[in-house]
Design a protein around this motif. Sequence first.
Motif, PDB file in Angstrom:
ATOM      1  N   ARG A 134      29.136 -15.455 -26.896  1.00 20.77           N
ATOM      2  CA  ARG A 134      29.668 -16.778 -26.557  1.00 20.77           C
ATOM      3  C   ARG A 134      29.808 -16.918 -25.047  1.00 20.77           C
ATOM      4  N   GLY A 135      30.265 -15.855 -24.403  1.00 22.41           N
ATOM      5  CA  GLY A 135      30.392 -15.878 -22.946  1.00 22.41           C
ATOM      6  C   GLY A 135      29.050 -15.990 -22.263  1.00 22.41           C
ATOM      7  N   ALA A 136      28.055 -15.266 -22.774  1.00 27.14           N
ATOM      8  CA  ALA A 136      26.710 -15.307 -22.185  1.00 27.14           C
ATOM      9  C   ALA A 136      26.102 -16.697 -22.323  1.00 27.14           C
ATOM     10  N   ALA A 137      26.464 -17.418 -23.390  1.00 28.54           N
ATOM     11  CA  ALA A 137      25.915 -18.746 -23.630  1.00 28.54           C
ATOM     12  C   ALA A 137      26.648 -19.848 -22.875  1.00 28.54           C
ATOM     13  N   THR A 138      27.748 -19.496 -22.215  1.00 32.30           N
ATOM     14  CA  THR A 138      28.517 -20.489 -21.479  1.00 32.30           C
ATOM     15  C   THR A 138      27.650 -21.100 -20.393  1.00 32.30           C
ATOM     16  N   SER A 139      27.623 -22.403 -20.346  1.00 32.05           N
ATOM     17  CA  SER A 139      26.792 -23.080 -19.351  1.00 32.05           C
ATOM     18  C   SER A 139      27.464 -23.066 -17.986  1.00 32.05           C
ATOM     19  N   GLY A 140      26.690 -23.380 -17.008  1.00 29.79           N
ATOM     20  CA  GLY A 140      27.207 -23.451 -15.644  1.00 29.79           C
ATOM     21  C   GLY A 140      26.842 -22.229 -14.839  1.00 29.79           C
ATOM     22  N   ASP A 141      26.818 -22.402 -13.552  1.00 29.87           N
ATOM     23  CA  ASP A 141      26.448 -21.320 -12.645  1.00 29.87           C
ATOM     24  C   ASP A 141      27.649 -20.540 -12.153  1.00 29.87           C
ATOM     25  N   ASP A 142      28.848 -20.968 -12.537  1.00 30.50           N
ATOM     26  CA  ASP A 142      30.044 -20.296 -12.064  1.00 30.50           C
ATOM     27  C   ASP A 142      30.076 -18.860 -12.591  1.00 30.50           C
ATOM     28  N   ASP A 143      30.173 -17.926 -11.685  1.00 32.28           N
ATOM     29  CA  ASP A 143      30.263 -16.510 -12.056  1.00 32.28           C
ATOM     30  C   ASP A 143      31.728 -16.117 -11.976  1.00 32.28           C
TER      31      ASP A 143
END
Length: 178
Positions: A134-143
């Motif tokens: 689920r975390g890997a699929a989170t959208s956005g470029d924020d690291d």
Amino acid sequence: MRYLDGGGWRSIPYAELGDRVRALSKALVDSGVGAGDRVGIYSANCPEWTIADLSILAVGAVTVPVYATNTAKQCEFIVNDAGISLLFVGDQTQYDKVAAFSPETRALTKVVVIDRRTQLSEGTSEHFEEFVSRGAATSGDDDPAGRLADAQTDDLATLIYTSGTTGDPKGAELTHAN
């Protein structure tokens, strides 16, 4: 990272390790874990233990290790005393101990189980791989791992509890400078 698995040594290359830490960091942030929040690890040593620890620190939260052999009562004390909001557990035995007391805890809102063979009984529980996915699929470029850059040397990094042989365990505070 090298670890023993089924009698043989396995490796996780640094690039893959970094990807796993970033994915778990995103999952932690997505679950509402913020800077200074306490996140526990109640598991025997395994690669996921280290990945969880690195991810917790990367998002500015505080790692609270719990001895893998602690009783349910001992674990409950640490969860409540430290104010753990999310707890990683290793296997069915540890999960069952946590399930026995988790509805009564003040802060604990999520249990993430490393061993995928563990039978989950609570709605607030999830298997590690699904949580990371689920975390890997989170959208956005924020690291979210970039939050570590905001950490100060005197910020709390880890709470390590004593064995409690002379009473209730005490949390030893370790900062990033330690």
